[in-house]
Structures are given as structure tokens and as C-alpha cells.
Design a protein around this motif. Structure first.
Motif, short mmCIF file in Angstrom:
data_model
loop_
_atom_site.label_atom_id
_atom_site.label_comp_id
_atom_site.label_asym_id
_atom_site.label_seq_id
_atom_site.Cartn_x
_atom_site.Cartn_y
_atom_site.Cartn_z
N GLU A 1 0.83 -1.21 0.00
CA GLU A 1 0.00 0.00 0.00
C GLU A 1 0.86 1.25 0.00
O GLU A 1 0.54 2.25 -0.66
N SER A 2 1.98 1.22 0.74
CA SER A 2 2.89 2.36 0.77
C SER A 2 3.56 2.55 -0.58
O SER A 2 3.78 3.68 -1.03
N VAL A 3 3.91 1.45 -1.24
CA VAL A 3 4.53 1.53 -2.56
C VAL A 3 3.54 2.13 -3.57
O VAL A 3 3.92 2.95 -4.42
N LEU A 4 2.28 1.76 -3.48
CA LEU A 4 1.26 2.34 -4.35
C LEU A 4 1.14 3.85 -4.11
O LEU A 4 1.01 4.64 -5.05
N LYS A 5 1.21 4.25 -2.85
CA LYS A 5 1.16 5.68 -2.53
C LYS A 5 2.35 6.40 -3.12
O LYS A 5 2.23 7.49 -3.70
N PHE A 6 3.52 5.80 -3.00
CA PHE A 6 4.73 6.38 -3.59
C PHE A 6 4.58 6.55 -5.10
O PHE A 6 4.93 7.58 -5.67
N ALA A 7 4.04 5.53 -5.76
CA ALA A 7 3.88 5.58 -7.21
C ALA A 7 2.96 6.72 -7.63
O ALA A 7 3.21 7.40 -8.63
#
Length: 308
Positions: free
Chosen positions: A181-187
Motif C-alpha cells: 500500500e505504501s509503494v502504491l502511494k509512492f507511485a
């Protein structure tokens, strides 16, 4: 008094570069660019081997002139710090004598950096075994993201830029959900071109468990992507079969990715399919930097510098 570390929901202000001095050619330019992008303070840490330690590699003790070795290290560290300061980065260095991973963990607790940057060689087998063991100890024990720079990385700063191609290799277990979920936010924040990869173990397609394992992975990807709105760009999802490290490297090379993200859990539950062995195997041969994230540690907006 130790500082609280691991909260990386804001842009980092402190970066720690752990170096064995032979890797500075690869790691220092990246650390300087990283610090300039963040406007962060940079500190270099070098650990001299403890001659009284039973686990010290004998190959590191070939120099009997202890004072000469220390003076040589101090000269290299000061030269590196000067290069960083000349580039406009606030930089200092420290040197200690102890076990490498334990010392780096202690400095992280004392100084509170937001990221640790390390290098790897990947060429000589003896060095690879030693540095691989140290690197994996750092991944397992340090509670901040670790940006690893391997010898195959061609530094061009692209992995810090907007629209970077990012490959996120995930174990797709329940604990990996927070990191995904954090990686999606970063993207979303950095407008990164994100691909999520899961590698299945080598099982014959005809084996009764093969379809169930793949179905589970597909279902986990669907759960992770369920929170993405119709207006947002959905990342590509790949399910590949094979040796984990080799598959990650193959996909990264073929896709010309700018950054690899690896998720890993803490402590005793540290997933052995990812490390030990795999993480360093990826880093030592990866064509781009590798950011190792602890599962349960939020990436937030600070996974990479803000897009210009």
C-alpha cells in the motif's frame, strides 16, 4: 539516548552511508545526489575490524600496522566528506571498531537517519560472502529503508526522477500488505511507472498445488489493487515462476527498470525466500539501485526524493 527511527512518512533529513572504503566510487555519487535532492545531512560510517573478535575474517587482518590502517581510513573518509561538502551537502564522518552490522545498527539508533545507504562488490567470491552476510544482517536488523548500490549500477540519477520505472518484488504474504500500500502511494506521488512482481517457486505445472498457488497470488494482487480508484493508473502485476533472485534480475533487465523495491519482514520471521541470499544476490548483480523495505515500516512520501 537513542533516537526513534523507522518513521519515514516525511521527507528524510538524515542519510547514513555505510562504507568499507572500497565501494565509495559507486556509493558516494548516489549518496550526494540523494542528499541534494532531499536537502539532507549526510554522515559516513566506516567500521574497522575488531582484531579481538572471534568472527573477524582473517583476510581483513593482513595489515599489522593498526595505526597506519586507521590513518589511511581517516584520509579516505575525509576526502569523501570533502567531495560531498564541495557539492553543497552537509557531511561528516565517523569511524569505529566493532562488528559491522552491530555498529551500524547502533549508529542508526543514536543518530536517527531516515535511510541507510550501502554498497556491494559482487565480483570476488570471498568479498561477496563476507559483504553479503553483513548486508543481510543490516536488512534484518536496521529499522529504516536500506538503499543498496551494486557494482553493476550505472549512476545517472534516473531512479530519483519523475516517471521512473519501478519494480516492486513482493512475497505477497499477509504481512506484505502494508508495504504494498505504501509503494502504491509512492507511485501516485511520484508518477512512477510501477510494476509489482511475485515469483512462484519452481513447481511443475502438472503438480496439484501449482494452480492453487497461482490463484492465491492472483487473489492477493486483486486485494492490494482493490483500493485504487478508476481514475488512477493501475500498476502492472506480474506472476513469474523460477528462482527468486534470477527472476527478479531477468525482469529488471528486460524491463529496463530504474529502481527495484524489495519487501522484507523483521526479526525471526524474516522471509527466507527473500533473504538471506536472495536480497544480496539481487543487489550484487542488479542494473539499478535496490531499496529494501521492512514490512510494517511505512514508505509514505519519502521512498525517493520528491519529483521535480
Amino acid at each position: 539516548m537513542s533516537l526513534q527511527v523507522g518513521n519515514i512518512s516525511t521527507l528524510p533529513s538524515r542519510l547514513l552511508l555505510a562504507t568499507d572504503l572500497t565501494d565509495l566510487q559507486h556509493t558516494l555519487p548516489v549518496a550526494i545526489d540523494h542528499a541534494l535532492q532531499y536537502r539532507a545531512e549526510l554522515r559516513l560510517i566506516h567500521v574497522l575490524p575488531d582484531v579481538n573478535s572471534s568472527d573477524t575474517n582473517p583476510s581483513l587482518l593482513v595489515h599489522s600496522d593498526r595505526e597506519g590502517v586507521q590513518h589511511h581510513a581517516e584520509t579516505i573518509l575525509e576526502d569523501a566528506a570533502k567531495k560531498a561538502r564541495d557539492a553543497g551537502v552537509q557531511c561528516a564522518w565517523t569511524m569505529r571498531t566493532c562488528h559491522v552490522a552491530d555498529t551500524i545498527r547502533q549508529v542508526v539508533q543514536e543518530w536517527g537517519p531516515d535511510h541507510v545507504i550501502i554498497g556491494s562488490h559482487g565480483s570476488q567470491k570471498a568479498q561477496q560472502e563476507l559483504l553479503g552476510s553483513v548486508a543481510e544482517s543490516i536488512f534484518r536488523e536496521v529499522e529504516v529503508p536500506v538503499l543498496a548500490i551494486g557494482p553493476e549500477v550505472q549512476h545517472d540519477g534516473k531512479f530519483f526522477s519523475k516517471d521512473a520505472r519501478v519494480l516492486f518484488a513482493t512475497a505477497l504474504n499477509r504481512e506484505s500488505r502494508s508495504v504494498a500500500e505504501s509503494v502504491l502511494k509512492f507511485a501516485r506521488i511520484h508518477q512512477a511507472d510501477l510494476t509489482m512482481l511475485h515469483v512462484l517457486p519452481e513447481v511443475a505445472k502438472a503438480h496439484p498445488s501449482a494452480s492453487r498457488v497461482r490463484s492465491y497470488a492472483e487473489r492477493m494482487f486483486q486485494e492490494i489493487l482493490s483500493g485504487i480508484s478508476a481514475q488512477e493508473t493501475r500498476p502492472a502485476c506480474m506472476i513469474e515462476r523460477g528462482h527468486v533472485a534470477e527472476t527478479i534480475l531477468r525482469v529488471a533487465g528486460q524491463g529496463k527498470f530504474d529502481l527495484i523495491l524489495l519487501g522484507a519482514v523483521s526479526g525471526a520471521s524474516f522471509r527466507r525466500e527473500i533473504v538471506p541470499g536472495t536480497a544480496y544476490g539481487v543487489i550484487s548483480r542488479a542494473p539499478c539501485p535496490v531499496l529494501v523495505l521492512k514490512e510494517g515500516t511505512l514508505l509514505g512520501t519519502s521512498g525517493l526524493p520528491a519529483a521535480p
